[in-house]
Design a protein around this motif. Structure first.
Motif, PDB file in Angstrom:
ATOM      1  N   ILE A 102       0.868  -1.178   0.000  1.00 32.21           N
ATOM      2  CA  ILE A 102       0.000   0.000   0.000  1.00 32.21           C
ATOM      3  C   ILE A 102       0.904   1.228   0.000  1.00 32.21           C
ATOM      4  O   ILE A 102       1.932   1.245   0.686  1.00 32.21           O
ATOM      5  N   GLY A 103       0.477   2.218  -0.756  1.00 31.90           N
ATOM      6  CA  GLY A 103       1.336   3.372  -0.959  1.00 31.90           C
ATOM      7  C   GLY A 103       1.890   3.980   0.310  1.00 31.90           C
ATOM      8  O   GLY A 103       3.083   4.260   0.413  1.00 31.90           O
ATOM      9  N   ASP A 104       1.023   4.160   1.299  1.00 28.80           N
ATOM     10  CA  ASP A 104       1.493   4.885   2.485  1.00 28.80           C
ATOM     11  C   ASP A 104       2.461   4.061   3.340  1.00 28.80           C
ATOM     12  O   ASP A 104       3.070   4.596   4.268  1.00 28.80           O
ATOM     13  N   GLN A 105       2.620   2.804   3.016  1.00 26.68           N
ATOM     14  CA  GLN A 105       3.632   2.020   3.745  1.00 26.68           C
ATOM     15  C   GLN A 105       5.023   2.571   3.471  1.00 26.68           C
ATOM     16  O   GLN A 105       5.913   2.482   4.306  1.00 26.68           O
ATOM     17  N   LEU A 106       5.184   3.150   2.295  1.00 24.01           N
ATOM     18  CA  LEU A 106       6.482   3.714   1.950  1.00 24.01           C
ATOM     19  C   LEU A 106       6.780   4.960   2.772  1.00 24.01           C
ATOM     20  O   LEU A 106       7.924   5.390   2.863  1.00 24.01           O
ATOM     21  N   GLN A 107       5.723   5.525   3.332  1.00 29.14           N
ATOM     22  CA  GLN A 107       5.904   6.697   4.185  1.00 29.14           C
ATOM     23  C   GLN A 107       5.891   6.320   5.663  1.00 29.14           C
ATOM     24  O   GLN A 107       5.809   7.181   6.522  1.00 29.14           O
ATOM     25  N   GLY A 108       5.887   5.042   5.903  1.00 24.01           N
ATOM     26  CA  GLY A 108       5.986   4.584   7.282  1.00 24.01           C
ATOM     27  C   GLY A 108       4.678   4.167   7.912  1.00 24.01           C
ATOM     28  O   GLY A 108       4.637   3.833   9.100  1.00 24.01           O
ATOM     29  N   ALA A 109       3.592   4.181   7.142  1.00 22.22           N
ATOM     30  CA  ALA A 109       2.314   3.733   7.710  1.00 22.22           C
ATOM     31  C   ALA A 109       2.447   2.284   8.174  1.00 22.22           C
ATOM     32  O   ALA A 109       3.016   1.451   7.468  1.00 22.22           O
ATOM     33  N   ASP A 110       1.920   2.024   9.334  1.00 24.08           N
ATOM     34  CA  ASP A 110       2.096   0.717   9.954  1.00 24.08           C
ATOM     35  C   ASP A 110       0.809  -0.099   9.862  1.00 24.08           C
ATOM     36  O   ASP A 110      -0.233   0.313  10.379  1.00 24.08           O
ATOM     37  N   TYR A 111       0.871  -1.215   9.207  1.00 26.73           N
ATOM     38  CA  TYR A 111      -0.272  -2.129   9.123  1.00 26.73           C
ATOM     39  C   TYR A 111      -0.070  -3.354  10.012  1.00 26.73           C
ATOM     40  O   TYR A 111      -0.893  -4.263  10.015  1.00 26.73           O
ATOM     41  N   GLY A 112       1.030  -3.353  10.730  1.00 22.74           N
ATOM     42  CA  GLY A 112       1.298  -4.423  11.674  1.00 22.74           C
ATOM     43  C   GLY A 112       2.046  -5.575  11.040  1.00 22.74           C
ATOM     44  O   GLY A 112       1.937  -5.819   9.835  1.00 22.74           O
ATOM     45  N   GLU A 113       2.787  -6.262  11.874  1.00 17.08           N
ATOM     46  CA  GLU A 113       3.531  -7.421  11.381  1.00 17.08           C
ATOM     47  C   GLU A 113       2.922  -8.736  11.842  1.00 17.08           C
ATOM     48  O   GLU A 113       2.840  -9.695  11.093  1.00 17.08           O
ATOM     49  N   GLY A 114       2.496  -8.754  13.103  1.00 17.25           N
ATOM     50  CA  GLY A 114       1.910  -9.971  13.645  1.00 17.25           C
ATOM     51  C   GLY A 114       0.403 -10.007  13.432  1.00 17.25           C
ATOM     52  O   GLY A 114      -0.211  -8.996  13.067  1.00 17.25           O
ATOM     53  N   PHE A 115      -0.167 -11.169  13.674  1.00 22.84           N
ATOM     54  CA  PHE A 115      -1.607 -11.367  13.453  1.00 22.84           C
ATOM     55  C   PHE A 115      -2.451 -10.380  14.260  1.00 22.84           C
ATOM     56  O   PHE A 115      -3.284  -9.658  13.715  1.00 22.84           O
ATOM     57  N   TRP A 116      -2.231 -10.355  15.558  1.00 21.85           N
ATOM     58  CA  TRP A 116      -3.085  -9.517  16.408  1.00 21.85           C
ATOM     59  C   TRP A 116      -2.842  -8.038  16.163  1.00 21.85           C
ATOM     60  O   TRP A 116      -3.760  -7.227  16.257  1.00 21.85           O
ATOM     61  N   GLN A 117      -1.585  -7.701  15.873  1.00 27.43           N
ATOM     62  CA  GLN A 117      -1.288  -6.300  15.576  1.00 27.43           C
ATOM     63  C   GLN A 117      -2.037  -5.864  14.318  1.00 27.43           C
ATOM     64  O   GLN A 117      -2.622  -4.778  14.262  1.00 27.43           O
ATOM     65  N   GLN A 118      -2.038  -6.718  13.320  1.00 24.80           N
ATOM     66  CA  GLN A 118      -2.757  -6.391  12.084  1.00 24.80           C
ATOM     67  C   GLN A 118      -4.262  -6.278  12.336  1.00 24.80           C
ATOM     68  O   GLN A 118      -4.933  -5.408  11.784  1.00 24.80           O
ATOM     69  N   GLN A 119      -4.764  -7.175  13.189  1.00 23.49           N
ATOM     70  CA  GLN A 119      -6.194  -7.133  13.495  1.00 23.49           C
ATOM     71  C   GLN A 119      -6.552  -5.866  14.269  1.00 23.49           C
ATOM     72  O   GLN A 119      -7.558  -5.210  13.992  1.00 23.49           O
ATOM     73  N   THR A 120      -5.726  -5.521  15.247  1.00 24.84           N
ATOM     74  CA  THR A 120      -5.987  -4.341  16.073  1.00 24.84           C
ATOM     75  C   THR A 120      -5.917  -3.073  15.238  1.00 24.84           C
ATOM     76  O   THR A 120      -6.804  -2.209  15.318  1.00 24.84           O
ATOM     77  N   LEU A 121      -4.874  -2.977  14.447  1.00 24.76           N
ATOM     78  CA  LEU A 121      -4.734  -1.780  13.616  1.00 24.76           C
ATOM     79  C   LEU A 121      -5.877  -1.685  12.609  1.00 24.76           C
ATOM     80  O   LEU A 121      -6.336  -0.594  12.275  1.00 24.76           O
ATOM     81  N   GLY A 122      -6.346  -2.824  12.151  1.00 24.15           N
ATOM     82  CA  GLY A 122      -7.476  -2.833  11.227  1.00 24.15           C
ATOM     83  C   GLY A 122      -8.723  -2.255  11.874  1.00 24.15           C
ATOM     84  O   GLY A 122      -9.469  -1.475  11.260  1.00 24.15           O
TER      85      GLY A 122
END
Lengths: 323, 407
Positions: free
Chosen positions: B286-306
């Motif tokens: 996703i574009g903003d990942q290049l600017q440091g946007a965090d979508y999480g690395e682990g399962f729960w982190q990704q779920q929480t951030l979602g």
């Protein structure tokens, strides 16, 4: 030579194809493969599957019409009844707009056709003459099997997820009463003397005997884990009980209300059919895609016939009496 | 041979059910769910077989002909977890448990009012007696349905907030197919239930359709250079076709907020003007990942951030979020079959620049950064080629020098 040989083979294949479509003179057993949405036709003389054809979504139960002219297959997710020729097993016609028919039966006075909707918590009552809807009755939860009293005053329904049976008054077409029974009641059966209801308590290991006029449970007959469904032996005395978890068939005396015998049948035995001569019991094994043929003289399985996924209802025209 | 395999499968399924599942259900007083448990065992076994086959087939291919070479595969591990949870049945079971009662109540209510849901066979009776025709019809309809569901996942901010979990994988592999937010899985369950109510999807065929769909999805997500040819890519979704959908910045780009939405058949993208056939294999993310946007690395982190993104998207002030990814020039065409990639990128770059004043002020989905930086990020859509740079190096370089990212 090679060409000739191929031609002969072709003829044989074509011959077999026609033979499988039109099993002339064969006695046919009809088996509903509920998860495959197909019907298996089995030659009862050779014990071979001669045809398998699509019939509708989730066909679970089947029964003959009151005049024995048709065999009705209840296709639950197709919302229709499929009428078969009970001899050949071929489709004759379809009756649409029958909502989620799971277990079906005609009242003894032949006025009503009742369909349980296990999935949708409802009992639907239709006019037997034309299958027009008469009444839709909420029946929480999971109305499974059904039985009638001889006078057709009530239809009794097991409420599988409510641990109850419900009596529906067919005159007023409304629930008359409910009665608590054991865990997860499935099959329900009226004894030939019209006195007792037998309830297969699937969540336990017994058949519960209900004095329906007194509205009370009077006895428990231990048959085996997962007591599920009933079929008459045809002698007016004994009834078979399939124990799905125990993988066995029990024989219960309907007069003494006692266990007579028990024998193993593998793969989650479910629906049953008895030959008119009383020599054979056919049982669908839900979990191993087979139909078992049991010699009732020896109580041994003499044939295991491969059919489709999750075989449920089984029927043949020359069956034993239903009492 | 097939008969022997079938017999072995049936024996294994029955054995697992009767020795493990059924005794537990019986002991817990849950015998009423016996058929469901039996089906779950079948689903589980299909999942095991499917995962094994896909791993045996696609993993070597990914090594032989990778789009990207990764020195560190840690980012892939979470996708393996998603795959196991999904394919072995845990997530589908949870979705079923949550939806069975309300959907059943709705279905029951309809029928109580003589509204019996239809079946496709009611309109096309010929399907009743021709299983393969029926299978083809349902496969097409379900794939069309998947196409539109997928388009709406990109169209609505709240849905994209969840679906972006799927797009946030920058090391996309055949494991990435099941990488979804749990709420996204739930919404998809509701969507499928609605379709079932409308056309009466046959359970037996649905299982087969599911297996076919999942196999193609595994392939289409693979880190694999595998061209289907000009015609083939228009008949079946290929790795390249789907990779373009996953290209950095493509997720919200253009009139349709993405391109190549089809799951099985590109036909739908061609019909509805969202197809893009590139010769290149795009870098994913996703574009903003290049600017440091965090979508999480682990399962729960990704779920929480979602969930956080979902809440932000549902907040009254979130109306401008939808254009966030537009700041990244890479993306999909506004009309079908754009011209050459360079000319298209140039157009998108210009469009991106013109959108600079519409950037959201909040930190989602794109952190506040300068347009010059984001415009430069169109490079990730450039074909992945040449020497492959480890992802760790790519990440380091992506913020300072986007042109050096990934490859």
């Amino acid at each position: 030579m090679h060409v000739k040989s191929m031609f002969v083979r072709l003829l044989i294949v074509v011959g077999l194809l026609f033979a499988s479509v039109a099993p002339a003179g064969a006695e046919v057993a009809v088996v509903l493969n509920s998860a495959d949405e197909t019907v298996s036709l089995i030659d009862t003389n050779t014990y071979t599957e001669i045809q398998r054809y699509p019939v509708g979504k989730e066909p679970h139960h089947l029964m003959a019409t009151t005049d024995d002219s048709h065999l009705i297959v209840a296709s639950a997710l197709s919302n229709e009844l499929v009428m078969l020729d009970p001899v050949s097993g071929q489709i004759i016609r379809r009756v649409p707009k029958i909502s989620d028919p799971y277990q079906i039966a005609f009242s003894p006075d032949k006025k009503w056709f009742v369909a349980n909707s296990l999935r949708l918590d409802r009992v639907d009552i239709y006019n037997a003459a034309d299958f027009s809807i008469a009444k839709r009755i909420p029946a929480p939860k999971a109305p499974s099997h059904l039985a009638f009293d001889r006078a057709s005053q009530y239809v009794f329904v097991t409420l599988q997820d409510a641990n109850q049976i419900m009596a529906i008054d067919l005159k007023t077409q409304s629930p008359a009463w409910t009665l608590p029974v054991g865990k997860t009641p499935a099959g329900i059966w009226m004894t030939p003397d019209d006195k007792y209801l037998l309830v297969g308590v699937m969540g336990s290991n017994y058949v519960e005997v209900i004095d329906w006029r007194a509205r009370q449970s009077v006895k428990k007959i231990v048959t085996g884990d997962g007591a599920h469904n009933f079929q008459a032996r045809g002698d007016g005395r004994q009834v078979f009980v399939s124990n799905r978890v125990d993988n066995s068939i029990a024989i219960v005396d309907q007069q003494t209300l006692t266990l007579v015998d028990k024998f193993p049948v593998p793969g989650g035995p479910d629906c049953m059919e008895v030959s008119r001569d009383g020599k054979q019991l056919w049982v669908t094994s839900r979990f191993i895609r087979q139909v078992q043929v049991v010699d009732l003289g020896t109580k041994k399985i003499v044939r295991s016939i491969a059919v489709g996924r999750s075989p449920h209802g089984v029927f043949f025209k020359t069956h034993a009496a239903r009492q | 041979m097939i008969e022997l395999i079938t017999q072995a499968f049936v024996a294994l399924q029955a054995s697992l059910f009767e020795s493990v599942v059924q005794p537990v259900l019986f002991a817990l007083g849950l015998t009423t769910y016996a058929e469901l448990g039996f089906d779950a065992v079948e689903f589980f076994l299909y999942g095991v077989i499917e995962i094994a086959l896909v791993w045996l087939l696609l993993r070597p291919l990914e090594s032989l002909r990778p789009v990207e070479r990764w020195a560190d595969r840690r980012a892939v591990r979470v996708d393996v977890l998603y795959t196991l949870l999904n394919r072995l049945g845990l997530i589908p079971l949870l979705v079923f448990m949550l939806l069975a009662v309300p959907i059943g109540d709705l279905d029951g209510w309809l029928r109580l009012h003589d509204l019996i849901p239809g079946n496709l066979e009611d309109w096309l009776p010929v399907l009743r007696e021709r299983p393969w025709l029926s299978f083809a019809a349902y496969l097409l309809i379900i794939d069309l349905n998947d196409y539109w569901r997928h388009r709406l996942q990109h169209r609505f901010d709240f849905w994209w907030a969840l679906h972006s979990v799927h797009h946030s994988q920058r090391q996309m592999s055949f494991w990435s197919d099941s990488r979804n937010h749990l709420l996204d899985d739930l919404i998809q369950g509701v969507w499928m239930a609605a379709v079932s109510l409308l056309i009466g999807v046959p359970p037996a065929q649905f299982v087969l359709i599911l297996l076919v769909t999942r196999a193609v999805e595994n392939l289409s997500h693979a880190n694999l250079r595998l061209g289907f040819g000009a015609l083939g890519e228009r008949l079946l979704v290929s790795t390249r076709f789907h990779r373009t959908h996953h290209a950095i910045g493509a997720g919200l780009k253009g009139r349709y907020r993405g391109c190549n939405f089809a799951v099985l058949f590109p036909l739908w993208d061609l019909l509805f003007g969202t197809a893009r056939f590139d010769d290149a294999y795009a870098a994913t993310g996703i574009g903003d990942q290049l600017q440091g946007a965090d979508y999480g690395e682990g399962f729960w982190q990704q779920q929480t951030l979602g969930v956080k993104r979902l809440l932000a998207a549902l907040a009254p002030s979130s109306s401008s979020h939808r254009t966030a990814d537009d700041a990244y020039a890479a993306g999909c065409p506004q009309t079908v079959q754009a011209g050459s990639l360079p000319s298209w990128i140039a157009r998108q770059s210009a469009a991106s620049a013109s959108n600079s004043n519409n950037r959201p002020s909040s930190d989602w989905p794109m952190p506040a950064t300068s347009l010059s930086a984001s415009a430069a990020c169109m490079v990730p859509m450039m074909p992945v080629s040449g020497a492959n740079t480890p992802i760790t190096a790519q990440r380091t370089s992506s913020t300072s020098s986007p042109s050096g990212n990934r490859q």
